[in-house]
Design a protein around this motif. Structure first.
Motif, PDB file in Angstrom:
ATOM      1  N   ILE A   1      45.180  54.382  37.528  1.00 42.58           N
ATOM      2  CA  ILE A   1      43.960  54.798  36.841  1.00 42.58           C
ATOM      3  C   ILE A   1      43.547  53.725  35.839  1.00 42.58           C
ATOM      4  O   ILE A   1      42.364  53.362  35.745  1.00 42.58           O
ATOM      5  N   LEU A   2      44.506  53.213  35.092  1.00 44.29           N
ATOM      6  CA  LEU A   2      44.226  52.141  34.131  1.00 44.29           C
ATOM      7  C   LEU A   2      43.617  50.937  34.834  1.00 44.29           C
ATOM      8  O   LEU A   2      42.600  50.384  34.386  1.00 44.29           O
ATOM      9  N   TRP A   3      44.237  50.522  35.941  1.00 43.07           N
ATOM     10  CA  TRP A   3      43.691  49.362  36.662  1.00 43.07           C
ATOM     11  C   TRP A   3      42.289  49.658  37.186  1.00 43.07           C
ATOM     12  O   TRP A   3      41.387  48.814  37.068  1.00 43.07           O
ATOM     13  N   SER A   4      42.080  50.819  37.760  1.00 42.36           N
ATOM     14  CA  SER A   4      40.816  51.123  38.433  1.00 42.36           C
ATOM     15  C   SER A   4      39.643  51.082  37.460  1.00 42.36           C
ATOM     16  O   SER A   4      38.602  50.480  37.752  1.00 42.36           O
ATOM     17  N   PHE A   5      39.780  51.722  36.310  1.00 42.84           N
ATOM     18  CA  PHE A   5      38.656  51.726  35.375  1.00 42.84           C
ATOM     19  C   PHE A   5      38.487  50.377  34.685  1.00 42.84           C
ATOM     20  O   PHE A   5      37.357  49.984  34.358  1.00 42.84           O
ATOM     21  N   SER A   6      39.575  49.646  34.501  1.00 40.74           N
ATOM     22  CA  SER A   6      39.457  48.304  33.935  1.00 40.74           C
ATOM     23  C   SER A   6      38.741  47.374  34.907  1.00 40.74           C
ATOM     24  O   SER A   6      37.806  46.657  34.534  1.00 40.74           O
ATOM     25  N   ALA A   7      39.173  47.382  36.165  1.00 44.16           N
ATOM     26  CA  ALA A   7      38.549  46.525  37.176  1.00 44.16           C
ATOM     27  C   ALA A   7      37.101  46.931  37.411  1.00 44.16           C
ATOM     28  O   ALA A   7      36.226  46.076  37.595  1.00 44.16           O
ATOM     29  N   ALA A   8      36.837  48.237  37.402  1.00 44.81           N
ATOM     30  CA  ALA A   8      35.469  48.707  37.619  1.00 44.81           C
ATOM     31  C   ALA A   8      34.550  48.280  36.484  1.00 44.81           C
ATOM     32  O   ALA A   8      33.412  47.842  36.721  1.00 44.81           O
ATOM     33  N   TYR A   9      35.027  48.394  35.243  1.00 42.24           N
ATOM     34  CA  TYR A   9      34.187  48.021  34.111  1.00 42.24           C
ATOM     35  C   TYR A   9      33.790  46.544  34.164  1.00 42.24           C
ATOM     36  O   TYR A   9      32.673  46.170  33.794  1.00 42.24           O
ATOM     37  N   LYS A  10      34.680  45.728  34.658  1.00 41.77           N
ATOM     38  CA  LYS A  10      34.375  44.297  34.790  1.00 41.77           C
ATOM     39  C   LYS A  10      33.153  44.075  35.665  1.00 41.77           C
ATOM     40  O   LYS A  10      32.394  43.115  35.475  1.00 41.77           O
TER      41      LYS A  10
ATOM     42  N   ALA B   1      47.861  44.661  25.256  1.00 45.26           N
ATOM     43  CA  ALA B   1      47.886  44.795  26.713  1.00 45.26           C
ATOM     44  C   ALA B   1      48.555  43.576  27.346  1.00 45.26           C
ATOM     45  O   ALA B   1      49.396  43.711  28.246  1.00 45.26           O
ATOM     46  N   LYS B   2      48.193  42.402  26.877  1.00 46.24           N
ATOM     47  CA  LYS B   2      48.836  41.191  27.403  1.00 46.24           C
ATOM     48  C   LYS B   2      50.322  41.179  27.065  1.00 46.24           C
ATOM     49  O   LYS B   2      51.169  40.840  27.909  1.00 46.24           O
ATOM     50  N   SER B   3      50.657  41.558  25.849  1.00 45.48           N
ATOM     51  CA  SER B   3      52.050  41.548  25.424  1.00 45.48           C
ATOM     52  C   SER B   3      52.898  42.512  26.242  1.00 45.48           C
ATOM     53  O   SER B   3      54.025  42.183  26.643  1.00 45.48           O
ATOM     54  N   VAL B   4      52.378  43.693  26.510  1.00 44.04           N
ATOM     55  CA  VAL B   4      53.112  44.660  27.331  1.00 44.04           C
ATOM     56  C   VAL B   4      53.339  44.090  28.730  1.00 44.04           C
ATOM     57  O   VAL B   4      54.448  44.174  29.279  1.00 44.04           O
TER      58      VAL B   4
ATOM     59  N   ALA C   1      44.603  43.852  33.870  1.00 37.50           N
ATOM     60  CA  ALA C   1      43.183  44.137  34.082  1.00 37.50           C
ATOM     61  C   ALA C   1      42.530  44.634  32.799  1.00 37.50           C
ATOM     62  O   ALA C   1      41.383  44.283  32.491  1.00 37.50           O
ATOM     63  N   TYR C   2      43.262  45.435  32.027  1.00 36.43           N
ATOM     64  CA  TYR C   2      42.690  45.944  30.777  1.00 36.43           C
ATOM     65  C   TYR C   2      42.484  44.810  29.771  1.00 36.43           C
ATOM     66  O   TYR C   2      41.483  44.792  29.052  1.00 36.43           O
ATOM     67  N   PHE C   3      43.417  43.868  29.709  1.00 38.86           N
ATOM     68  CA  PHE C   3      43.232  42.731  28.805  1.00 38.86           C
ATOM     69  C   PHE C   3      41.968  41.948  29.146  1.00 38.86           C
ATOM     70  O   PHE C   3      41.251  41.484  28.254  1.00 38.86           O
ATOM     71  N   GLU C   4      41.684  41.812  30.443  1.00 38.58           N
ATOM     72  CA  GLU C   4      40.495  41.059  30.865  1.00 38.58           C
ATOM     73  C   GLU C   4      39.208  41.636  30.306  1.00 38.58           C
ATOM     74  O   GLU C   4      38.255  40.907  30.032  1.00 38.58           O
ATOM     75  N   ILE C   5      39.151  42.943  30.123  1.00 44.99           N
ATOM     76  CA  ILE C   5      37.897  43.555  29.660  1.00 44.99           C
ATOM     77  C   ILE C   5      37.911  43.876  28.174  1.00 44.99           C
ATOM     78  O   ILE C   5      36.858  44.169  27.598  1.00 44.99           O
ATOM     79  N   SER C   6      39.089  43.819  27.551  1.00 39.31           N
ATOM     80  CA  SER C   6      39.191  44.265  26.161  1.00 39.31           C
ATOM     81  C   SER C   6      39.662  43.194  25.187  1.00 39.31           C
ATOM     82  O   SER C   6      39.455  43.328  23.977  1.00 39.31           O
ATOM     83  N   ASN C   7      40.326  42.152  25.715  1.00 41.12           N
ATOM     84  CA  ASN C   7      40.989  41.166  24.869  1.00 41.12           C
ATOM     85  C   ASN C   7      41.989  41.813  23.913  1.00 41.12           C
ATOM     86  O   ASN C   7      42.284  41.274  22.837  1.00 41.12           O
TER      87      ASN C   7
END
Length: 417
Positions: free
Chosen positions: A73-82, A151-154, A141-147
């Motif tokens: 779910i996290l990936w899907s909405f992150s990728a979709a928002y992009k 998210a990157k650290s995790v 994917a979440y880091f890509e849309i949110s910076n």
């Protein structure tokens, strides 16, 4: 046309029309999928997302919550928002990220829990590497849309934990699963239908997918090396040089174990492998991997006359499981399209479109939204299968829509909606 190797070629007027229709229909389907998950899956009692919605669209707020479902779910909405830039999609991605890192991350031993209770407490605490891979995929994917640096650290921490505990330095490859404390686990199966094997194609494919996503936001040299090693594992072990099918199960020394042929995984790997090779930008590797991709796509023979791809084949019993699962058709859309881009064989463009047409006619739930689980071998809808669950997620169909949209827009020369 820009192929996967970025070579230009003319697109016929006929194909331009097909691509325009294909693009617009899939664009609409993407919105419908995301709307379903936004409006049906939020858990109003315990937070996050409900663990299960049955085939009649009835939610079960007492159901356990799976790591794979929530990471997807996290990936899907992150990728979709992009792609969509819709605030609602960013909002859902933020909810998914915050819930995942607050509840699924094991703060004592590292890694992620396999499942939680409905209330968000640890339930099954084993460390299934497949789940860690999807957590990396979603967080990247979440880091890509949110910076969001967390998210990157995790994602980086999970990468290091996989490399520390799962990577087999002596033989290469990754071991499947561990206890919560990273001790050996007797039953390493991802699901009941799997062979109990220490190394599996499925986990390696999704580690590769996750590492590729992480490399886009963190071009680390060790990460690059491991992506190349994973691609070598596919070349040396997972793709059968004689049949072109994937070998699914191995022991730690790369001795293969008898198993089924999975048509869905064959065609999924056919496009994920080139994606990874391109990400690390190694020209000779891209050539080798594209050859593997072609071999896998050509070997994917389980097509019915209606354009749908059957589920699997058991060589030992010479038995085809003629069910037509939603995720297999989604992967066929992308895998066959990718093969057309690589080879210019137009029959594969038509196979991709036929996969979509089957989905549109039989898999899309026109009453409640989202996609049905699948169609039985006798042509009737499969019964007793969840709309949302541990394995029924918005990942395969969202990703297929996004990939087809992206690839057609890269080609250009079509009328977008």
């Amino acid at each position: 046309m820009k192929s996967i190797n970025h070579q230009e070629e003319a697109v016929t007027l006929h194909n331009t029309t097909l691509l325009t229709v294909y693009h617009n229909e899939v664009h609409t389907a993407l919105g419908e999928i995301l709307d379903y998950w936004m409006h049906n899956t939020h858990d109003p009692v315990h937070g996050g997302f409900v663990g299960r919605i049955d085939e009649n669209n009835v939610p079960d707020i007492s159901a356990p919550k799976g790591a794979v479902l929530n990471a997807r779910i996290l990936w899907s909405f992150s990728a979709a928002y992009k792609k969509t830039n819709k605030p609602d999609h960013l909002h859902l991605a933020r909810i998914a990220f915050n819930y995942f890192v607050s509840n699924f991350i094991d703060k004592e031993y590292g890694g992620v829990y396999w499942s939680l209770t409905a209330q968000g407490k640890p339930l099954e605490t084993k460390k299934q590497i497949y789940a860690l891979a999807f957590a990396i995929y979603g967080c990247s994917a979440y880091f890509e849309i949110s910076n969001n640096e967390r998210a990157k650290s995790v994602a980086q921490d999970l990468f290091r934990q996989i490399e520390t505990h799962s990577f087999d330095a002596a033989n290469t490859g990754y071991l499947e699963a561990f206890t919560r404390e990273w001790k050996p686990l007797e039953d390493q199966r991802l699901s009941d239908k799997d062979v109990n094997a220490k190394k599996t194609m499925n986990t390696h494919l999704h580690i590769l997918e996750a590492y590729t996503a992480l490399y886009r936001i963190w071009p680390d040299n060790k990460l690059k090396t491991q992506i190349k090693n994973l691609l070598k594992n596919f070349k040396d072990h997972f793709v059968d040089p004689d049949t072109g099918h994937l070998v699914l199960f191995f022991d730690e020394y790369w001795n293969g174990k008898p198993g089924i042929i999975s048509y869905g995984h064959d065609i999924e790997a056919a496009w994920l492998l080139p994606e990874a090779a391109e990400a690390v930008n190694a020209p000779s590797l891209i050539i080798d991997v594209n050859k593997l991709s072609v071999k896998l796509a050509v070997a994917t023979k389980g097509l019915d006359v209606d354009g749908a791809l059957w589920y699997e084949y058991d060589p030992a019993n010479q038995h085809v499981v003629k069910e037509k699962h939603w995720w297999v058709q989604a992967e066929a859309m992308v895998g066959f399209f990718n093969h057309w881009q690589l080879t210019k064989d137009e029959s594969y463009l038509h196979r991709s479109i036929e996969s979509w047409q089957f989905i549109r006619e039989f898999i899309q739930d026109k009453t409640h939204g989202e996609w049905h689980w699948g169609i039985s071998g006798d042509g009737t809808a499969m019964k007793g299968q969840d709309k949302v669950g541990f394995w029924k997620c918005p990942y395969h169909n969202t990703r297929a829509c996004l990939e087809i949209i992206k690839r057609i827009e890269t080609i250009g020369n079509y009328d977008s909606q």
